[in-house]
Design a protein around this motif. Structure first.
Motif, PDB file in Angstrom:
ATOM      1  N   PRO A 621     -32.458 -37.530  50.411  1.00  0.00           N
ATOM      2  CA  PRO A 621     -32.588 -38.389  51.593  1.00  0.00           C
ATOM      3  C   PRO A 621     -32.352 -37.595  52.874  1.00  0.00           C
ATOM      4  O   PRO A 621     -31.424 -36.787  52.944  1.00  0.00           O
ATOM      5  N   LEU A 622     -33.199 -37.840  53.866  1.00  0.00           N
ATOM      6  CA  LEU A 622     -33.065 -37.156  55.142  1.00  0.00           C
ATOM      7  C   LEU A 622     -32.195 -37.986  56.073  1.00  0.00           C
ATOM      8  O   LEU A 622     -32.531 -39.121  56.409  1.00  0.00           O
ATOM      9  N   ARG A 623     -31.084 -37.398  56.480  1.00  0.00           N
ATOM     10  CA  ARG A 623     -30.148 -38.086  57.369  1.00  0.00           C
ATOM     11  C   ARG A 623     -30.190 -37.434  58.743  1.00  0.00           C
ATOM     12  O   ARG A 623     -30.340 -36.216  58.844  1.00  0.00           O
ATOM     13  N   SER A 693     -24.085 -23.720  54.316  1.00  0.00           N
ATOM     14  CA  SER A 693     -25.140 -24.251  55.168  1.00  0.00           C
ATOM     15  C   SER A 693     -26.404 -23.466  54.880  1.00  0.00           C
ATOM     16  O   SER A 693     -26.415 -22.233  55.009  1.00  0.00           O
ATOM     17  N   ASP A 694     -27.471 -24.174  54.472  1.00  0.00           N
ATOM     18  CA  ASP A 694     -28.740 -23.531  54.113  1.00  0.00           C
ATOM     19  C   ASP A 694     -28.515 -22.421  53.100  1.00  0.00           C
ATOM     20  O   ASP A 694     -29.078 -21.331  53.198  1.00  0.00           O
ATOM     21  N   GLU A 723     -34.629 -29.364  60.048  1.00  0.00           N
ATOM     22  CA  GLU A 723     -34.020 -29.810  58.803  1.00  0.00           C
ATOM     23  C   GLU A 723     -33.154 -28.707  58.203  1.00  0.00           C
ATOM     24  O   GLU A 723     -33.517 -27.536  58.196  1.00  0.00           O
ATOM     25  N   HIS A 724     -31.993 -29.118  57.676  1.00  0.00           N
ATOM     26  CA  HIS A 724     -31.050 -28.176  57.081  1.00  0.00           C
ATOM     27  C   HIS A 724     -30.419 -28.816  55.846  1.00  0.00           C
ATOM     28  O   HIS A 724     -30.391 -30.037  55.697  1.00  0.00           O
ATOM     29  N   PHE A 725     -29.893 -27.946  54.969  1.00  0.00           N
ATOM     30  CA  PHE A 725     -29.117 -28.398  53.822  1.00  0.00           C
ATOM     31  C   PHE A 725     -27.670 -27.958  54.009  1.00  0.00           C
ATOM     32  O   PHE A 725     -27.398 -26.815  54.399  1.00  0.00           O
ATOM     33  N   VAL A 726     -26.748 -28.869  53.759  1.00  0.00           N
ATOM     34  CA  VAL A 726     -25.334 -28.535  53.718  1.00  0.00           C
ATOM     35  C   VAL A 726     -24.845 -28.836  52.318  1.00  0.00           C
ATOM     36  O   VAL A 726     -25.378 -29.722  51.633  1.00  0.00           O
ATOM     37  N   GLY A 727     -23.844 -28.086  51.871  1.00  0.00           N
ATOM     38  CA  GLY A 727     -23.425 -28.261  50.497  1.00  0.00           C
ATOM     39  C   GLY A 727     -21.987 -27.881  50.238  1.00  0.00           C
ATOM     40  O   GLY A 727     -21.345 -27.172  51.018  1.00  0.00           O
ATOM     41  N   VAL A 728     -21.488 -28.367  49.091  1.00  0.00           N
ATOM     42  CA  VAL A 728     -20.182 -28.024  48.556  1.00  0.00           C
ATOM     43  C   VAL A 728     -20.412 -27.448  47.167  1.00  0.00           C
ATOM     44  O   VAL A 728     -21.005 -28.108  46.304  1.00  0.00           O
TER      45      VAL A 728
END
Length: 754
Positions: A621-623, A693-694, A723-728
């Motif tokens: 989903p794009l937030r 991040s990314d 658009e970017h991806f963030v993650g844990v």
């Protein structure tokens, strides 16, 4: 009494009404200063305020306030003549208040900006009409220069010079260096000041002739052949460059006490490199930086950064920065005969170091051993090459450190750094591999010594070179791999190869692959359908120290990860890349320096497999991130698009094996991302994880509570629009160990911190 009070009451009414309309209709720059001018964001509201202001003036014609407001309103509407008239009246009604005069000057200056063709005499007349003294502009210029606003500083200094019938040397000096740096013409003659040095090829500028911002020379009283800066400021020189090109700009400075002493090279009042003097033993050292320079006048500066004036730092003495000279060496490709790369041969090209050259074209050959080259303090060895075929090449450098301290050096392609390495003081020859993309044609390969070293008194060099090898990465040397019909490919790590084409199979366990030292694993793949692909690698740290692993597609980083220490279990790391149809090289690299050594604990990476598959960003989903955004963990997805539901607590997510949880966000404006994760570990602590991040490592953390309480951890990164991806990412999934994630919070801060 009531009749007498009525005009004043009506004056208050008109002022209040006008003030409300102006607050709604005018937009002021932020931060607002005394000389700021507004613009009309609601011209109708501003126009409605004008009758109220004129009525207020009619009721109290000797009060300056309404005149000033009327001047600001007309300035906002662009009615400059009316603004001048009203502000002049405000100044006459209140001669002790400087604000109307400052605003009047801003209006005049606005008119000058609108009509830049006005002569010097016209500008002088306008400035004199405002009636503000030159010192005011000089101080404002200093303030602008302190915040690195060179254009504004030049404008303020020009005002001061135009107003002063006999400008001082220090005023002219400020005006000259800011005008040159901002590429503005000198509107006023600077007289016979001998400011300019001429640079052709190799040029030295003696520090004792350089000047501070106030025009004073920095010549040292006890040694007139050097210059000294005593506090946090810069010394400058104006240089006239006759030839365009790349120049090696260097400065020779002294290791004064107490160390460290920090200095900065500046070009046209902008920083280009910082250096740190760490020994404090009084020796001189030269530092360098490559600069692209156009012909004409330029301002060269050296700034002292960490003064301890009057011993303000407890237990430390006052620091000073002593400079011997600044030098420029023009890089002239004609001085370097090209070596030709032979793609058809097995060895490609070997460049013997004794054939390499310094900036001035002289050989780096060592007199004591003519078969090697010697790199002195901050020296650079250069070789020109002629590449017949465009492609990816492996450059191998064989180097030795014969000194008593660690040497840091970098390999450069066309004078741009592409890799940096360290050599410990073992005296052993070691090889270093660097991948480089070359277009067909002539190129420059160089090796530069970069760390802050003084020459060892027992040897006359600190880095020795034996040779450089240049070999094209030919896909035919590697196992041909094609994606299946689903666009996926699994590669067993033991079949991945190194630069020489040898498989990474580990002798002690033939079902895995190992990268030793600062090695690289390479796989050539054939892509038929262009799209964005994900790369997923199962790895394990086979070292006793933390390990950095970089994933690359066609030698471009697509993911940087840090693995915990040995015995932390298998860990999945990921990256994403868009691949066109054709052959591509997928590599995993250990980017941090590691010497050649038989010791297994240096830096070694064990890998199980690599997996390539289409990455479907649309499944996430794009937030929208516009300010702040909190994302619940149960709404995030793993790298394969699946959620990580926590059966024990459905409002959280559970990571019980290595991998990451991702979220896709759209960032409307550039800013500083503050990423916070709320996590919890089980009794089998600690749980180690990474914020990304990314797919780039931001920061590593380890939970330290076993009572089930929540902890929050934060990392930051610069973020561009899009658009970017963030993650844990969970990093140590030993049996029974889990990481529970509650949410991640994203905050985008603009440049002003809002």
């Amino acid at each position: 009494m009531l009749l007498m009070a009525a005009p004043r009451l009506m004056w208050y009414y008109d002022i209040d009404r006008a003030g409300r309309l102006l607050a709604a209709g005018l937009d002021w720059p932020q931060p607002r200063t005394a000389d700021s001018l507004p613009i009309a964001k609601d011209a109708q509201a501003v126009a409605q305020a004008l009758p109220h202001l004129k009525a207020a003036i009619a009721r109290r014609p000797d009060h300056a306030y309404a005149y000033r407001l009327l001047g600001e309103a007309n300035a906002g509407l662009g009615n400059w003549a009316d603004a001048v008239a009203e502000l002049q009246a405000a100044r006459q009604k209140s001669p002790r208040n400087p604000l109307p005069a400052i605003l009047l000057n801003s209006v005049y200056e606005k008119q000058l900006r609108i009509d830049p063709t006005q002569s010097v005499a016209q500008r002088q007349a306008v400035l004199r009409e405002a009636g503000i003294p030159p010192q005011y502009y000089l101080e404002r210029g200093d303030q602008a220069l302190a915040r690195a606003d060179i254009a504004e500083a030049q404008l303020q200094y020009e005002r001061a010079v135009l107003l002063d019938p006999k400008p001082s040397e220090n005023m002219l000096w400020r005006y000259v260096i800011t005008s040159i740096s901002s590429k503005q013409p000198l509107r006023v003659s600077v007289g016979g000041t001998e400011l300019v040095r001429v640079a052709t090829g190799s040029t030295f500028i003696d520090a004792e002739s350089m000047q501070l911002l106030d025009g004073k020379r920095i010549q040292y009283e006890k040694d007139p052949l050097v210059g000294t800066i005593y506090k946090n400021e810069a010394a400058y020189a104006v240089v006239d460059f006759k030839r365009a090109g790349k120049y090696q700009m260097g400065m020779r400075v002294q290791h004064s006490q107490p160390a460290p002493v920090k200095a900065q090279l500046e070009f046209d009042l902008k920083p280009i490199a910082q250096f740190e003097l760490t020994k404090g033993d009084g020796t001189f050292t030269e530092f360098g930086q490559l600069v692209e320079i156009e012909p004409g006048l330029h301002v060269i500066g050296v700034r002292f950064l960490n003064d301890n004036a009057d011993g303000l730092l407890p237990g430390q003495k006052d620091r000073d920065l002593t400079i011997d000279y600044i030098r420029f060496d023009l890089f002239d490709p004609a001085l370097f005969a090209p070596h030709v790369v032979n793609d058809a041969s097995k060895t490609g090209l070997r460049i013997e170091a004794e054939t390499m050259q310094f900036w001035d074209g002289k050989s780096i050959k060592l007199k004591d051993d003519p078969n090697v080259g010697a790199m002195f303090v901050q020296g650079t060895g250069i070789a020109a090459i002629d590449v017949p075929t465009a492609g990816t090449y492996r450059v191998t450098v064989r180097a030795q450190n014969p000194s008593a301290t660690t040497v840091k050096f970098q390999v450069e392609s066309d004078l741009k750094p592409i890799a940096r390495f360290e050599l410990p003081p073992t005296g052993q020859w070691q090889t270093f591999d660097v991948p480089v993309k070359f277009d067909a044609g002539k190129h420059i390969l160089s090796v530069q010594l970069v760390n802050n070293l003084t020459t060892d008194l027992t040897v006359n060099y600190v880095l020795a070179l034996d040779w450089l090898d240049v070999n094209r990465l030919d896909a035919s040397k590697y196992v041909a791999r094609a994606l299946d019909d689903n666009g996926t490919l699994k590669i067993e790590a033991e079949t991945v190869q190194d630069w020489q084409g040898r498989p990474l199979r580990f002798d002690q366990n033939p079902n895995v692959g190992v990268i030793f030292g600062q090695g690289v694993g390479v796989a050539a793949i054939q892509v038929t359908k262009p799209m964005t692909y994900s790369l997923w690698v199962r790895t394990r740290n086979y070292s006793s120290v933390p390990l950095a692993v970089q994933l690359e597609a066609d030698l471009k980083p697509i993911g940087l990860h840090r693995l915990t220490q040995q015995n932390s279990g298998w860990q999945d790391i990921e990256g994403v890349a868009y691949l066109e149809a054709g052959t591509h090289f997928i590599t995993m690299r250990l980017p941090e320096p590691s010497p050649e050594s038989p010791r297994a604990e240096d830096r070694n990476l064990m890998a199980d497999w690599l997996y390539l598959a289409p990455f479907k960003a649309e499944t996430y989903p794009l937030r929208s991130l516009d300010g702040r955004l909190q994302i619940e963990a149960e709404a995030m997805q793993r790298f394969d698009g699946k959620p990580a539901a926590n059966p024990a607590a459905p409002t959280t997510a559970l990571l019980s094996e290595n991998g990451s949880l991702l979220a896709r966000v759209n960032v409307p404006k550039a800013g500083r991302l503050v990423l916070t994760a709320r996590v919890q570990n089980t009794a089998n602590a600690p749980a180690q994880f990474v914020l990304e991040s990314d797919f780039q490592h931001l920061a590593s953390f380890s939970t330290n509570k076993t009572d089930g309480s929540w902890q929050e951890f934060t990392a930051e990164a610069n973020m561009q629009p899009g658009e970017h991806f963030v993650g844990v990412r969970f990093m140590n999934a030993a049996p029974g160990r889990t990481l529970v994630l509650d949410w991640v919070n994203l905050e985008l801060k603009m440049g002003n911190g809002q």
